[in-house]
Design a protein around this motif. Structure first.
Motif, PDB file in Angstrom:
ATOM      1  N   PHE B 111       0.826  -1.215   0.000  1.00  0.00           N
ATOM      2  CA  PHE B 111       0.000   0.000   0.000  1.00  0.00           C
ATOM      3  C   PHE B 111       0.862   1.269   0.000  1.00  0.00           C
ATOM      4  CE2 PHE B 111      -3.929  -2.216   1.785  1.00  0.00           C
ATOM      5  CZ  PHE B 111      -4.758  -1.832   0.747  1.00  0.00           C
ATOM      6  N   ALA B 114       2.665   1.982  -3.258  1.00  0.00           N
ATOM      7  CA  ALA B 114       1.748   2.422  -4.315  1.00  0.00           C
ATOM      8  C   ALA B 114       1.368   3.896  -4.117  1.00  0.00           C
ATOM      9  CB  ALA B 114       0.500   1.537  -4.335  1.00  0.00           C
ATOM     10  N   GLU B 115       1.119   4.284  -2.866  1.00  0.00           N
ATOM     11  CA  GLU B 115       0.768   5.685  -2.601  1.00  0.00           C
ATOM     12  C   GLU B 115       1.944   6.617  -2.883  1.00  0.00           C
ATOM     13  OE1 GLU B 115      -1.810   6.655   0.793  1.00  0.00           O
ATOM     14  OE2 GLU B 115      -1.635   4.545   1.299  1.00  0.00           O
ATOM     15  N   MET B 118       2.272   7.073  -6.599  1.00  0.00           N
ATOM     16  CA  MET B 118       1.213   7.947  -7.108  1.00  0.00           C
ATOM     17  C   MET B 118       1.521   9.411  -6.809  1.00  0.00           C
ATOM     18  SD  MET B 118      -0.852   6.430  -8.888  1.00  0.00           S
ATOM     19  CE  MET B 118      -1.782   7.952  -9.094  1.00  0.00           C
ATOM     20  N   ASP B 119       1.949   9.692  -5.571  1.00  0.00           N
ATOM     21  CA  ASP B 119       2.246  11.073  -5.211  1.00  0.00           C
ATOM     22  C   ASP B 119       3.366  11.632  -6.085  1.00  0.00           C
ATOM     23  OD1 ASP B 119       0.287  11.112  -3.280  1.00  0.00           O
ATOM     24  OD2 ASP B 119       1.639  10.613  -1.641  1.00  0.00           O
ATOM     25  N   LEU B 121       4.254  10.461  -9.164  1.00  0.00           N
ATOM     26  CA  LEU B 121       3.811  10.578 -10.563  1.00  0.00           C
ATOM     27  C   LEU B 121       3.054  11.883 -10.772  1.00  0.00           C
ATOM     28  CD1 LEU B 121       2.603   6.964 -11.330  1.00  0.00           C
ATOM     29  CD2 LEU B 121       4.421   8.217 -12.522  1.00  0.00           C
ATOM     30  N   LYS B 122       2.249  12.248  -9.771  1.00  0.00           N
ATOM     31  CA  LYS B 122       1.432  13.466  -9.879  1.00  0.00           C
ATOM     32  C   LYS B 122       2.289  14.727  -9.947  1.00  0.00           C
ATOM     33  CE  LYS B 122      -2.972  12.124  -9.306  1.00  0.00           C
ATOM     34  NZ  LYS B 122      -4.103  12.551 -10.134  1.00  0.00           N
ATOM     35  N   THR B 123       3.439  14.701  -9.283  1.00  0.00           N
ATOM     36  CA  THR B 123       4.184  15.952  -9.112  1.00  0.00           C
ATOM     37  C   THR B 123       5.548  15.976  -9.797  1.00  0.00           C
ATOM     38  OG1 THR B 123       5.080  15.083  -7.033  1.00  0.00           O
ATOM     39  CG2 THR B 123       3.103  16.458  -6.887  1.00  0.00           C
ATOM     40  N   ARG B 124       6.078  14.819 -10.191  1.00  0.00           N
ATOM     41  CA  ARG B 124       7.444  14.773 -10.708  1.00  0.00           C
ATOM     42  C   ARG B 124       7.572  14.163 -12.103  1.00  0.00           C
ATOM     43  NH1 ARG B 124      11.562  17.328  -8.075  1.00  0.00           N
ATOM     44  NH2 ARG B 124      12.954  15.636  -8.638  1.00  0.00           N
ATOM     45  N   ALA B 125       6.640  13.340 -12.506  1.00  0.00           N
ATOM     46  CA  ALA B 125       6.766  12.724 -13.836  1.00  0.00           C
ATOM     47  C   ALA B 125       6.305  13.752 -14.880  1.00  0.00           C
ATOM     48  CB  ALA B 125       5.910  11.467 -13.913  1.00  0.00           C
ATOM     49  N   ALA B 142      -1.533  22.485 -11.832  1.00  0.00           N
ATOM     50  CA  ALA B 142      -1.026  21.579 -10.794  1.00  0.00           C
ATOM     51  C   ALA B 142      -1.744  21.908  -9.495  1.00  0.00           C
ATOM     52  CB  ALA B 142       0.477  21.773 -10.643  1.00  0.00           C
ATOM     53  N   ASP B 146      -1.482  18.006  -4.241  1.00  0.00           N
ATOM     54  CA  ASP B 146      -0.578  16.961  -4.721  1.00  0.00           C
ATOM     55  C   ASP B 146       0.853  17.219  -4.264  1.00  0.00           C
ATOM     56  OD1 ASP B 146      -2.542  15.455  -5.988  1.00  0.00           O
ATOM     57  OD2 ASP B 146      -2.374  16.610  -7.845  1.00  0.00           O
ATOM     58  N   ASP B 147       1.261  18.492  -4.279  1.00  0.00           N
ATOM     59  CA  ASP B 147       2.598  18.819  -3.783  1.00  0.00           C
ATOM     60  C   ASP B 147       2.712  18.456  -2.313  1.00  0.00           C
ATOM     61  OD1 ASP B 147       3.567  19.807  -6.183  1.00  0.00           O
ATOM     62  OD2 ASP B 147       2.820  21.818  -5.797  1.00  0.00           O
ATOM     63  N   ALA B 149       1.017  16.201  -0.717  1.00  0.00           N
ATOM     64  CA  ALA B 149       1.044  14.740  -0.581  1.00  0.00           C
ATOM     65  C   ALA B 149       2.446  14.212  -0.861  1.00  0.00           C
ATOM     66  CB  ALA B 149       0.026  14.097  -1.521  1.00  0.00           C
TER      67      ALA B 149
END
Lengths: 85, 163, 163, 85
Positions: B111, B114-115, B118-119, B121-125, B142, B146-147, B149
């Motif tokens: 878990f 995975a979190e 995700m955090d 991917l949202k802010t760095r990919a 943006a 998300d930042d 998180a």
């Protein structure tokens, strides 16, 4: 120094091209200085870089900060904050 | 965990969540937990109806950035497998956008990893979403949430500086 | 969220994780996030090799208890869908034991609700695992770490007393 | 009062039967008292309930504590801590 510049998302849209190769003046040492220099290259560049605080940059595909040196860079990219996931 | 080879794909095509999750435990008996996350295109963005999403990405960098965070995850948690698939191009509401799957002996590692992914991917990919609606197209902003998180994972993990 | 009707199944048969996850977003455009967890039978328990696991359950109560926690999850997080499938009977290493899937508009709710359900399944759903090994059969002891994990969700959620 | 008792996992194995119907003496008011009464019904019950602290109980399919009243119960189940998931 010749370097490839790449633009993504609205930075690309505002400048109007996805990439270009430029010769950097020797006095440009950092990413932040490069942004300032680009902003003076014309209206579309001024628009793209009007708020340098939101511009993100990568050198040779790794995230960098405005203080990072541009020495030796082959490819420098500019883009807005990322919104994937 | 240096032996972990993450599966990372950036593609236009749809993916099969069940098949990808199954691969992480197939033919082995040390995996006790598989966690997955699927991101799906919603029909609204900030309360406004949208007709589609177009994902732009930075080819090459995006794969490197995901692999880097996958390896970071593998040093933090005892992972036995890890898959990240992210689509690009035009995606309509209801369609899948991306998936993460993590395998471990126990559930907490699966878990948390995975979190974490995700955090990041949202802010760095390097992906950017543009939405189409009745009023035209617009780049998605943006989100500060998300930042925030992503910040919770950031112990000595610093902005990667080029020397 | 009173409208959420969770899917709860207790069965001997295998399940199809991908198909179950897909159902949670099929035909709708409000789901942006689906989190899943799959529990898989490992080949060892407390460091000892096992040949199989047999899950005993309390028919009737187990479904009621899962539905009760699914409804509790739906009051805590803005869920759009929720599926719990748990197998019973004999299961060999490498086979799936159970799955949870949660759907929401955003990822945090989906992840947290899935973890919440897992913690409660481990400690409150009337299932008991017996392991088979070369030395015979043995009941698996409850783990204190699972009780501790369940405790973190327990704000005013008290032991349900019968009056 | 007649009530169905159900046993699971090693509680069931130790007692040797999965369920039975018993007539509860009127003086048994709580689940805890019922455990004490059952433990005196023979060797196998004494073994099953030798450590009352680890025994969990449910009345009519809802978890209860030793202090819960048994009044009106149709089905009372005893089992070890759960290990699903």
């Amino acid at each position: 120094m010749s370097v490839t510049l790449r633009y993504f998302a609205w930075v690309r849209e505002r400048i109007g091209i996805p990439e270009e190769t430029v010769d950097l003046p020797a006095e440009i040492a950092t990413v932040g200085q490069l942004v300032g220099w680009l902003a003076q290259r014309g209206e579309e560049y001024a628009y793209a870089f009007e708020n340098p605080a939101v511009i993100r940059a990568a050198i040779d595909r790794a995230h960098v900060t405005p203080a990072t040196a541009v020495t030796g860079a082959r490819e420098i990219a500019f883009f807005p904050p990322m919104t994937g996931g | 965990m240096a032996a972990l080879v993450p599966t990372v794909r950036v593609q236009m095509e749809r993916f099969d969540l069940g098949a990808e999750a199954d691969k992480l435990s197939a033919g082995r008996t040390d995996v006790g937990a598989v966690a997955t996350f699927t991101g799906i295109c919603r029909g609204d963005e900030n309360g406004q109806a949208i007709t589609a999403l177009t994902l732009e990405h930075y080819p090459g960098m995006v794969e490197e950035e995901i692999v880097r965070h996958a390896q970071e995850a593998a040093t933090r948690w005892p992972l036995l497998g890890l898959t990240v698939i992210h689509r690009y191009g035009r995606i309509v509401p209801g369609e899948q956008i991306m998936m993460v799957a993590t395998a471990s002996s126990h559930r907490q590692a699966a878990f948390e990893a995975a979190e974490f992914l995700m955090d990041f991917l949202k802010t760095r990919a390097p992906f950017w979403k543009q939405v189409e609606s009745s009023t035209g197209t617009d780049w998605v902003d943006a989100k500060q949430i998300d930042d925030a998180a992503a910040e919770r994972w950031r112990y000595p993990y610093e902005e990667r500086e080029r020397s």
